[in-house]
Design an enzyme around this catalytic site. Structure first.
Site, PDB file in Angstrom:
ATOM      1  N   ASP A 220       3.165  15.402  65.671  1.00  0.00           N
ATOM      2  CA  ASP A 220       2.827  16.698  65.076  1.00  0.00           C
ATOM      3  C   ASP A 220       1.491  17.140  65.662  1.00  0.00           C
ATOM      4  OD1 ASP A 220       1.828  18.739  63.486  1.00  0.00           O
ATOM      5  OD2 ASP A 220       2.550  17.878  61.607  1.00  0.00           O
TER       6      ASP A 220
ATOM      7  N   PHE B  79      -0.018  15.388  56.931  1.00  0.00           N
ATOM      8  CA  PHE B  79       0.354  16.719  56.461  1.00  0.00           C
ATOM      9  C   PHE B  79       1.268  17.346  57.511  1.00  0.00           C
ATOM     10  CE2 PHE B  79       0.082  21.285  55.940  1.00  0.00           C
ATOM     11  CZ  PHE B  79       0.262  21.420  54.581  1.00  0.00           C
TER      12      PHE B  79
ATOM     13  N   LYS C 190      -0.234  26.993  65.059  1.00  0.00           N
ATOM     14  CA  LYS C 190      -1.639  27.379  64.919  1.00  0.00           C
ATOM     15  C   LYS C 190      -2.238  27.989  66.178  1.00  0.00           C
ATOM     16  CE  LYS C 190      -2.826  24.409  60.986  1.00  0.00           C
ATOM     17  NZ  LYS C 190      -3.269  25.430  60.044  1.00  0.00           N
TER      18      LYS C 190
END
Length: 393
Positions: free
Chosen positions: A212, A127, A241
């Site tokens: 990532d 993702f 995040k």
């Protein structure tokens, strides 16, 4: 409702938070082990973060990147110091950070190395974001449905299958993009031997390796960046995040030789790295660098591991596998256990958790959660699993 129907929202409205807890508008208290999906690294209403935001808001909230921004430079310096290399580009989200990484990889290959390479290899169950480019990089059809035609240039392989990667490499391959822990995909971890194989292939074919770290960065796995535990240094890695502790910020960090591909006019962001968000991120970074914080993360990780091992022993008929590292963990259940229904039962008992792929429950506690809070979470989990066992019997 005036909002677009893009979320399956839970039937509660949160009003305030303190530490690892939140309260809804009816006054019910919940232990929040979602952390805003790995965002609220130090829980809610964290004093250093709140104070940094308040102080900066009184001085200067936003200015264009046409000006030098001291707090932005401070944060970039800290990221370079912690990673040991590189230059930084700031954006507003993880998807934007990954967009920057993809653009940088293509431009590096085409402008610096002078070869027309644009293809990026990514992995099943990954993702990487919700923009058109990053849902294409995300090798999960459910995120891509209805958005065709998708941008070209992405090749998918099974995770931990080196032979498949080698067969996928062509003279158009620019980079390999992957998560060391696939958060949304089910908390799957990259095999260290597979990673070493990727390093060999990247060197042989002159490819860039992009990690990532949107969900795993900033201490979530036990070190500042997950790649620091794998005897490995990526050419590019991305953050978001937890970097801002709740304010929207992303970062693309690249080795200096790779970063040379970006020059004025090639990439930009209006809000990226503005004074407010970088002041907040500096407060998070300052906390992350403290030895007592690092020790607390290690202690909490050990406690979480012990609790998960005991859970698997006691409910071996319901649990398929435990996965993850540090304070990002996944519990995969047998198909007959509906994880979404179970999450609703946790919520009724005052515990907030989120799902991941493969019928998996995901635990994302604040990094500074307490021993008592871990005990509380597993008491609730055990209560719900005991009820399931009774129903099955």
């Amino acid at each position: 409702m005036s909002l677009m129907n893009t979320y399956n929202r839970w039937p509660i409205q949160l009003e305030r938070g303190q530490g690892s807890y939140v309260w809804d508008t009816e006054g019910k208290k919940y232990l929040d082990y979602t952390s805003g999906i790995a965002v609220n690294q130090f829980g809610h209403n964290f004093p250093p973060l709140v104070q940094a935001i308040q102080a900066q808001a009184e001085k200067l909230i936003h200015c264009s990147n046409l000006f030098h921004i001291p707090s932005q430079q401070q944060l970039a310096d800290a990221l370079v110091q912690e990673s040991g290399y590189g230059k930084v580009f700031f954006s507003n989200s993880g998807a934007e950070a990954n967009e920057a990484a993809i653009k940088l990889a293509r431009r590096y290959q085409q402008k610096v190395r002078g070869e027309y390479r644009y293809e990026i290899i990514t992995f099943e169950k990954s993702f990487h974001g919700r923009t058109l480019t990053t849902i294409t990089a995300t090798a999960q059809p459910k995120y891509q449905e209805g958005f065709q035609p998708l941008p070209e240039g992405f090749i998918y392989c099974p995770l931990n299958n080196l032979e498949a990667v080698e067969q996928a490499i062509t003279d158009k391959t620019a980079a390999i993009l992957f998560e060391l822990v696939q958060g949304e995909g089910g908390v799957h971890i990259v095999d260290p031997q597979f990673l070493q194989g990727l390093k060999v292939l990247a060197e042989k074919h002159q490819l860039l390796l992009i990690v990532d770290e949107v969900q795993t960065g900033m201490g979530r796995t036990g070190t500042m960046f997950a790649w620091q535990q794998f005897d490995f240094q990526p050419d590019i890695f991305t953050l978001a995040k937890g970097l801002g502790g709740g304010v929207p910020i992303g970062a693309c960090v690249a080795k200096e030789t790779v970063a040379e591909a970006f020059v004025p006019g090639t990439h930009a962001s209006t809000f990226g790295g503005n004074p407010l968000v970088t002041a907040a991120a500096n407060a998070i970074m300052n906390e992350m660098k403290k030895e007592e914080t690092k020790q607390q993360i290690r202690t909490n990780s050990e406690q979480l591991t012990e609790k998960l091992q005991l859970l698997q022993q006691d409910f071996s008929d319901l649990i398929v596998e435990m996965r993850g590292m540090g304070l990002i963990r996944g519990i995969q259940f047998v198909d007959s256990v509906p994880v979404l229904d179970m999450i609703a039962k946790f919520r009724e008992k005052g515990l907030l958790l989120v799902p991941a792929g493969d019928n998996t429950l995901r635990l994302l506690p604040p990094l500074n959660t307490s021993f008592d809070e871990i005990e509380e979470a597993f008491t609730v989990i055990r209560e719900v699993l005991n009820d399931l066992t009774l129903v099955k019997s």
